[in-house]
Write an enzyme that holds these catalytic residues in place. Structure first.
Site, mmCIF file in Angstrom:
data_model
loop_
_atom_site.group_PDB
_atom_site.id
_atom_site.type_symbol
_atom_site.label_atom_id
_atom_site.label_comp_id
_atom_site.label_asym_id
_atom_site.label_seq_id
_atom_site.Cartn_x
_atom_site.Cartn_y
_atom_site.Cartn_z
ATOM 1 N N SER A 160 0.856 -1.194 0.000
ATOM 2 C CA SER A 160 0.000 0.000 0.000
ATOM 3 C C SER A 160 0.891 1.243 0.000
ATOM 4 O O SER A 160 0.402 2.362 -0.169
ATOM 5 C CB SER A 160 -0.932 -0.001 1.221
ATOM 6 O OG SER A 160 -0.213 -0.258 2.410
ATOM 7 N N GLU B 139 -9.267 -9.968 3.195
ATOM 8 C CA GLU B 139 -9.599 -8.583 2.835
ATOM 9 C C GLU B 139 -10.946 -8.486 2.130
ATOM 10 O O GLU B 139 -11.211 -9.208 1.153
ATOM 11 C CB GLU B 139 -8.494 -7.985 1.932
ATOM 12 C CG GLU B 139 -8.817 -6.550 1.523
ATOM 13 C CD GLU B 139 -7.628 -5.697 1.106
ATOM 14 O OE1 GLU B 139 -6.490 -6.211 1.116
ATOM 15 O OE2 GLU B 139 -7.842 -4.518 0.788
HETATM 16 O O1 KIV Z 1 -0.430 -3.454 1.487
HETATM 17 C C1 KIV Z 1 -1.078 -3.443 2.520
HETATM 18 O O2 KIV Z 1 -1.068 -2.472 3.293
HETATM 19 C C2 KIV Z 1 -1.866 -4.626 2.838
HETATM 20 C C3 KIV Z 1 -2.777 -4.560 4.019
HETATM 21 C C4 KIV Z 1 -3.887 -3.633 3.775
HETATM 22 C C5 KIV Z 1 -3.234 -5.894 4.453
HETATM 23 O O3 KIV Z 1 -1.784 -5.589 2.159
#
Ligand code: KIV
Length: 266
Positions: free
Chosen positions: A46, A183
């Site tokens: 992310s 998720e």
């Molecule tokens: O990339 C991320 O932050 C994630 C989480 C939201 C689980 O995969």
């Protein structure tokens, strides 16, 4: 408090003690997240959307993930640092998956890696675990497959799709992952999965029945522009607070109020 281990994370399920997980991308926030007592600090891909300004996580590279994982590892004393394997770092071959996952431990200082997928990547997951790299699974809504899914949509609403996700969860457990992120799936499905596994589930948009919860740090702090996904609980409006502070700083400069006598060497 010593560093939390994977064995302790798995034990939490039997002890009925919830697992807290949060993302971090740099040294300062990693220290704060760790000081707050968060069990697992995820260096999430992310990074792409939260930090780098991309529309998806797809452009994030291995080198960028390693750079950020190093910073986070330096800031975390107690939590378990997990590195998120970016798009195309484990999809191509077992060999590439091993080399890239190994970098998270060897260069990044992480204790484990996370990968998105189930049956489709089970050979790579087994190969990583086989050489001693702990793996966290991630099923349901898969941000790296956003184009295939036609957007960031809740998954597993229909029974056939739910069965497939449940089956993926069981395959991941059999392959030896130590926990699975669920998720954006309905809470009924996440309960079925959580009840049928002996390893913990960690939910994001998967309801209350998971063994733990995870959020993206910048969502929780309110640093990103609105709107937020339904599952986010925003604990602070840090974007507005930061904007106010920076505007005041500029006003002080413009009005000749900064620096004052106390902020000046005499
Ligand atoms: O990339 C991320 O932050 C994630 C989480 C939201 C689980 O995969």
């Amino acid at each position: 408090m010593g560093k939390i281990t994977i064995t302790e994370i798995i034990k939490r399920k039997n002890e009925n003690k919830k697992i807290s997980m949060l993302t971090a991308y740099d040294f300062v926030f990693a220290q704060i997240v760790d000081e707050a007592g968060i069990d697992i600090v995820l260096v999430g891909d992310s990074l792409g959307t939260a930090v780098q300004g991309h529309a998806t996580t797809l452009p994030v590279t291995m080198d960028e993930m390693i750079y950020h994982t190093k910073m986070v590892s330096r800031g975390v004393k107690n939590g378990l640092v997990v590195g998120d394997m970016p798009f195309l770092s484990y999809q191509v071959s077992v060999e590439e998956a091993i080399l890239n996952a190994g970098r998270f431990l060897k260069e990044g200082g992480a204790s484990a890696v996370k990968v998105e997928g189930g049956a489709n990547i089970i050979d790579r997951i087994k190969a990583l675990i086989n050489i001693g790299i702990p793996v966290m699974g991630h099923i349901g809504m898969l941000p790296q497959s956003v184009h295939k899914m036609g957007g960031y949509k809740v998954q597993g609403k229909e029974e056939t799709a739910a069965e497939k996700i449940l089956n993926d969860a069981k395959m991941l457990e059999d392959a030896g992952v130590f926990a699975i992120v669920l998720e954006a799936i309905p809470e009924g499905l996440s309960k079925r999965i959580t009840d049928s596994l002996s390893i913990p589930t960690i939910g994001i948009g998967a309801g209350i029945h998971c063994d733990g919860q995870v959020l993206v740090l910048y969502d929780l702090l309110g640093l990103l522009p609105q709107p937020m996904p339904k599952f986010v609980r925003q604990y602070l409006d840090l974007r507005s607070l930061s904007l106010e502070a920076i505007k005041k700083y500029k006003e002080d400069i413009d009005a000749g109020r900064f620096p004052g006598a106390d902020e000046t060497y005499h």
